[in-house]
Write an enzyme that holds these catalytic residues in place. Structure first.
Site, mmCIF file in Angstrom:
data_model
loop_
_atom_site.group_PDB
_atom_site.id
_atom_site.type_symbol
_atom_site.label_atom_id
_atom_site.label_comp_id
_atom_site.label_asym_id
_atom_site.label_seq_id
_atom_site.Cartn_x
_atom_site.Cartn_y
_atom_site.Cartn_z
ATOM 1 N N SER A 116 5.215 -66.174 58.712
ATOM 2 C CA SER A 116 6.042 -65.166 59.377
ATOM 3 C C SER A 116 5.174 -64.288 60.264
ATOM 4 O O SER A 116 3.981 -64.091 59.989
ATOM 5 C CB SER A 116 6.707 -64.312 58.292
ATOM 6 O OG SER A 116 7.182 -63.103 58.830
ATOM 7 N N TYR A 158 5.904 -59.295 50.008
ATOM 8 C CA TYR A 158 6.341 -60.544 50.660
ATOM 9 C C TYR A 158 5.299 -60.963 51.699
ATOM 10 O O TYR A 158 4.878 -62.126 51.741
ATOM 11 C CB TYR A 158 7.715 -60.336 51.324
ATOM 12 C CG TYR A 158 8.108 -61.443 52.277
ATOM 13 C CD1 TYR A 158 8.530 -62.680 51.802
ATOM 14 C CD2 TYR A 158 8.039 -61.255 53.666
ATOM 15 C CE1 TYR A 158 8.883 -63.696 52.684
ATOM 16 C CE2 TYR A 158 8.390 -62.257 54.549
ATOM 17 C CZ TYR A 158 8.807 -63.484 54.055
ATOM 18 O OH TYR A 158 9.151 -64.489 54.933
ATOM 19 N N LYS A 180 2.648 -64.412 52.192
ATOM 20 C CA LYS A 180 2.465 -65.280 53.369
ATOM 21 C C LYS A 180 0.985 -65.347 53.744
ATOM 22 O O LYS A 180 0.455 -66.410 54.057
ATOM 23 C CB LYS A 180 3.302 -64.769 54.544
ATOM 24 C CG LYS A 180 4.808 -64.929 54.337
ATOM 25 C CD LYS A 180 5.206 -66.380 54.139
ATOM 26 C CE LYS A 180 6.655 -66.562 53.771
ATOM 27 N NZ LYS A 180 6.984 -67.896 53.245
HETATM 28 P P1 NAD Z 1 16.394 -69.240 52.195
HETATM 29 O O1 NAD Z 1 16.362 -68.318 51.022
HETATM 30 O O2 NAD Z 1 17.688 -69.434 52.891
HETATM 31 O O3 NAD Z 1 15.834 -70.666 51.788
HETATM 32 C C1 NAD Z 1 14.839 -70.841 50.802
HETATM 33 C C2 NAD Z 1 15.299 -71.961 49.897
HETATM 34 O O4 NAD Z 1 14.286 -72.203 48.929
HETATM 35 C C3 NAD Z 1 16.584 -71.617 49.129
HETATM 36 O O5 NAD Z 1 17.481 -72.722 49.251
HETATM 37 C C4 NAD Z 1 16.120 -71.424 47.680
HETATM 38 O O6 NAD Z 1 17.126 -71.813 46.781
HETATM 39 C C5 NAD Z 1 14.888 -72.311 47.636
HETATM 40 N N1 NAD Z 1 13.845 -71.908 46.690
HETATM 41 C C6 NAD Z 1 13.273 -70.678 46.512
HETATM 42 N N2 NAD Z 1 12.333 -70.749 45.559
HETATM 43 C C7 NAD Z 1 12.296 -72.036 45.113
HETATM 44 C C8 NAD Z 1 11.531 -72.723 44.154
HETATM 45 N N3 NAD Z 1 10.602 -72.121 43.411
HETATM 46 N N4 NAD Z 1 11.763 -74.040 43.966
HETATM 47 C C9 NAD Z 1 12.687 -74.691 44.700
HETATM 48 N N5 NAD Z 1 13.453 -74.090 45.623
HETATM 49 C C10 NAD Z 1 13.250 -72.772 45.833
HETATM 50 O O7 NAD Z 1 15.277 -68.741 53.233
HETATM 51 P P2 NAD Z 1 15.041 -69.149 54.732
HETATM 52 O O8 NAD Z 1 15.487 -68.040 55.605
HETATM 53 O O9 NAD Z 1 15.544 -70.518 54.984
HETATM 54 O O10 NAD Z 1 13.453 -69.133 54.752
HETATM 55 C C11 NAD Z 1 12.708 -70.310 54.528
HETATM 56 C C12 NAD Z 1 11.234 -69.992 54.587
HETATM 57 O O11 NAD Z 1 10.930 -69.376 55.830
HETATM 58 C C13 NAD Z 1 10.755 -69.024 53.516
HETATM 59 O O12 NAD Z 1 9.468 -69.404 53.103
HETATM 60 C C14 NAD Z 1 10.693 -67.706 54.241
HETATM 61 O O13 NAD Z 1 9.777 -66.822 53.668
HETATM 62 C C15 NAD Z 1 10.248 -68.152 55.621
HETATM 63 N N6 NAD Z 1 10.620 -67.199 56.679
HETATM 64 C C16 NAD Z 1 11.921 -66.875 56.864
HETATM 65 C C17 NAD Z 1 12.281 -65.974 57.861
HETATM 66 C C18 NAD Z 1 13.724 -65.583 58.081
HETATM 67 O O14 NAD Z 1 13.980 -64.626 58.823
HETATM 68 N N7 NAD Z 1 14.696 -66.254 57.506
HETATM 69 C C19 NAD Z 1 11.288 -65.403 58.674
HETATM 70 C C20 NAD Z 1 9.955 -65.775 58.459
HETATM 71 C C21 NAD Z 1 9.626 -66.690 57.455
HETATM 72 C C1 UD1 Z 2 12.474 -58.307 58.672
HETATM 73 C C2 UD1 Z 2 11.160 -58.241 57.944
HETATM 74 C C3 UD1 Z 2 10.325 -59.454 58.289
HETATM 75 C C4 UD1 Z 2 11.082 -60.728 57.966
HETATM 76 C C5 UD1 Z 2 12.419 -60.692 58.723
HETATM 77 C C6 UD1 Z 2 13.280 -61.864 58.391
HETATM 78 C C7 UD1 Z 2 10.719 -55.851 57.627
HETATM 79 C C8 UD1 Z 2 9.843 -54.694 58.018
HETATM 80 N N1 UD1 Z 2 10.479 -57.011 58.284
HETATM 81 O O1 UD1 Z 2 12.161 -58.286 60.064
HETATM 82 O O2 UD1 Z 2 9.113 -59.447 57.575
HETATM 83 O O3 UD1 Z 2 10.340 -61.857 58.377
HETATM 84 O O4 UD1 Z 2 13.134 -59.501 58.360
HETATM 85 O O5 UD1 Z 2 13.777 -61.802 57.101
HETATM 86 O O6 UD1 Z 2 11.565 -55.741 56.775
HETATM 87 N N2 UD1 Z 2 18.439 -53.229 62.215
HETATM 88 C C9 UD1 Z 2 19.372 -52.218 62.415
HETATM 89 N N3 UD1 Z 2 20.395 -52.126 61.525
HETATM 90 C C10 UD1 Z 2 20.560 -52.978 60.474
HETATM 91 C C11 UD1 Z 2 19.610 -54.017 60.293
HETATM 92 C C12 UD1 Z 2 18.551 -54.095 61.192
HETATM 93 O O7 UD1 Z 2 19.267 -51.435 63.353
HETATM 94 O O8 UD1 Z 2 21.503 -52.829 59.701
HETATM 95 C C13 UD1 Z 2 17.328 -53.352 63.184
HETATM 96 C C14 UD1 Z 2 15.969 -53.161 62.528
HETATM 97 O O9 UD1 Z 2 15.586 -51.817 62.524
HETATM 98 C C15 UD1 Z 2 15.105 -54.025 63.441
HETATM 99 C C16 UD1 Z 2 16.056 -55.126 63.950
HETATM 100 O O10 UD1 Z 2 17.364 -54.648 63.708
HETATM 101 O O11 UD1 Z 2 14.685 -53.275 64.546
HETATM 102 C C17 UD1 Z 2 15.863 -56.438 63.241
HETATM 103 O O12 UD1 Z 2 15.883 -56.186 61.839
HETATM 104 P P1 UD1 Z 2 15.836 -57.358 60.742
HETATM 105 O O13 UD1 Z 2 16.857 -58.381 61.067
HETATM 106 O O14 UD1 Z 2 15.878 -56.724 59.405
HETATM 107 O O15 UD1 Z 2 14.434 -58.063 60.999
HETATM 108 P P2 UD1 Z 2 12.962 -57.424 61.053
HETATM 109 O O16 UD1 Z 2 12.932 -56.026 60.619
HETATM 110 O O17 UD1 Z 2 12.391 -57.724 62.398
#
Ligand code: NAD
Ligand code: UD1
Length: 337
Positions: free
Chosen positions: A126, A151, A155
């Site tokens: 991330s 978190y 990473k």
């Molecule tokens: P998500 O929660 O939708 O998907 C994660 C999946 O992993 C889920 O289906 C959950 O059931 C499964 N899981 C969790 N722990 C497990 C375990 N121990 N064994 C087997 N399955 C397990 O999340 P996502 O948004 O799809 O994110 C996927 C990856 O990307 C994660 O590693 C997350 O940290 C990373 N990531 C996500 C975002 C985002 O904004 N969504 C941003 C940056 C990084």
């Molecule tokens: C957050 C996490 C980041 C993670 C990402 C995806 C933090 C500091 N960062 O990013 O590590 O990878 O989520 O899960 O938590 N906002 C509003 N109102 C709301 C929700 C959000 O104004 O109700 C704004 C936030 O202030 C931000 C933007 O929308 O400026 C995006 O927010 P969000 O979707 O939570 O993502 P990040 O904060 O960028």
């Protein structure tokens, strides 16, 4: 012979879209997911899109015996590792839950991969590893700083473990640093399933428009940005998924030990711009108010994604309106509940 890819967390938000793209690109896919943040029916929804069944193991990757049995049964060529917990706020309240699942899961996976001589892995990281940066666009050479949450720590530690193994144990690792993944599959069959009150902006917007939430609070409009609200690099989840196919192709053939790529569009959008785009594609007025800043929010961050574009030959196809349009169609497909 088609290669077989294990996708950990393959029923989750990004994982499910990636399984679709891997299947579309002639990979055999095996999924392991413990359903801690997903539903079994997602497998059928993937099949409805691709026409191919999903081979699913319902198991926690921290269960070494189960994982071992999976690797005995399946001839795995490479792994895309998504399985982890991802809520920043929850990680602050329950850090050990995050260290155990995210770091423990990485170790368990690497042990079994090592035993079975599976070396190619693509890892979900991330942009949180860049911390509270003042610099944008930000490229992969920017230093990884002290984590802003447990978190984020997971990473950073997982990236480091992977780099160690790549340097000393023959692992071939591709680390992908996602910016802000949003949107859903254009079929509206798969998308993000936030449990409870969403923390992230786009699910909050779509739930507000659907009448599930009363109004959106914009977290501050006194930042040093053109309209005073935070700027982020939002990327469509299908573009993100396609990058994983390119990254897997690369991981299976790469010479160097490891590589790191930012995945974003390279463009920043403010919170108010996101709301405006949503209002345009949905034809609704989104109830919103300006509130206080949220603790821990970075003022503005967007990616320099040119390395992924050049080296992986990957480009984004979807723009902000596509992101909002698909997110809204997905929300509507879920009904009012
Ligand atoms: P998500 O929660 O939708 O998907 C994660 C999946 O992993 C889920 O289906 C959950 O059931 C499964 N899981 C969790 N722990 C497990 C375990 N121990 N064994 C087997 N399955 C397990 O999340 P996502 O948004 O799809 O994110 C996927 C990856 O990307 C994660 O590693 C997350 O940290 C990373 N990531 C996500 C975002 C985002 O904004 N969504 C941003 C940056 C990084
Ligand atoms: C957050 C996490 C980041 C993670 C990402 C995806 C933090 C500091 N960062 O990013 O590590 O990878 O989520 O899960 O938590 N906002 C509003 N109102 C709301 C929700 C959000 O104004 O109700 C704004 C936030 O202030 C931000 C933007 O929308 O400026 C995006 O927010 P969000 O979707 O939570 O993502 P990040 O904060 O960028």
């Amino acid at each position: 012979m088609n290669k077989t890819i294990l996708v950990t967390g393959g029923l989750g938000y990004i994982g499910s879209h990636t399984v679709v793209e891997l299947q579309k690109n002639a990979y055999n896919v095996v999924v392991v997911d413990d359903l801690s943040n997903s539903k079994k029916e997602v497998a059928e929804r993937i099949t409805a899109i691709t026409g191919e069944p999903v081979k699913l193991y319902i198991s926690d990757i921290n269960d070494q015996d189960d994982l071992e049995a999976l690797f005995e049964l399946e001839a795995i060529d490479g792994v895309v590792h998504f399985a982890a917990f991802k809520s920043v706020g929850e990680s602050v309240n329950e850090p050990f839950k995050y260290y155990a699942n995210n770091i423990g899961g990485m170790i368990a996976l690497q042990k079994v991969m090592n035993k079975h001589r599976v070396s190619s892995v693509v890892f979900s990281s991330s942009c949180t590893v860049y911390g509270d940066t003042k610099q944008s666009p930000i490229d992969e050479t920017h230093p990884v700083v002290d984590a802003i949450s447990p978190y984020g720590t997971t990473k950073i530690v997982c990236e480091q473990i992977l780099k160690d193994l790549c340097k000393h144990s023959g692992v071939k690792g591709v680390i992908l640093r996602y910016f802000n993944p949003v949107g859903a599959h254009p079929s509206a069959r798969i998308g993000e399933l936030p449990l409870g009150v969403p923390n992230n902006l786009v699910p909050y917007i779509t739930q507000t428009a659907a009448g599930i939430r009363e109004k959106l609070t914009v977290f501050g409009n006194d930042y040093n940005t053109p309209d005073g609200t935070n700027i982020r690099d939002y990327i469509h989840v299908v573009d993100l998924a396609k990058a994983h196919v390119k990254a897997m192709d690369y991981a299976l053939t790469m010479d160097q030990e490891y590589d790191i790529f930012n995945l974003g569009t390279g463009k920043g959008h403010s919170v108010l711009e996101v709301i405006k785009a949503f209002e345009k594609v949905s034809g609704t007025d989104l109830p919103h108010v300006i509130g206080d800043r949220r603790t821990g929010d970075v003022e503005q961050i967007w990616a320099d994604a040119s390395k992924a574009e050049n080296k992986l030959e990957w480009t984004c196809q979807y723009d902000m309106e596509d992101m909002m349009d698909t997110a809204w169609k997905w929300q509507q497909s879920l009904g009012a509940g």
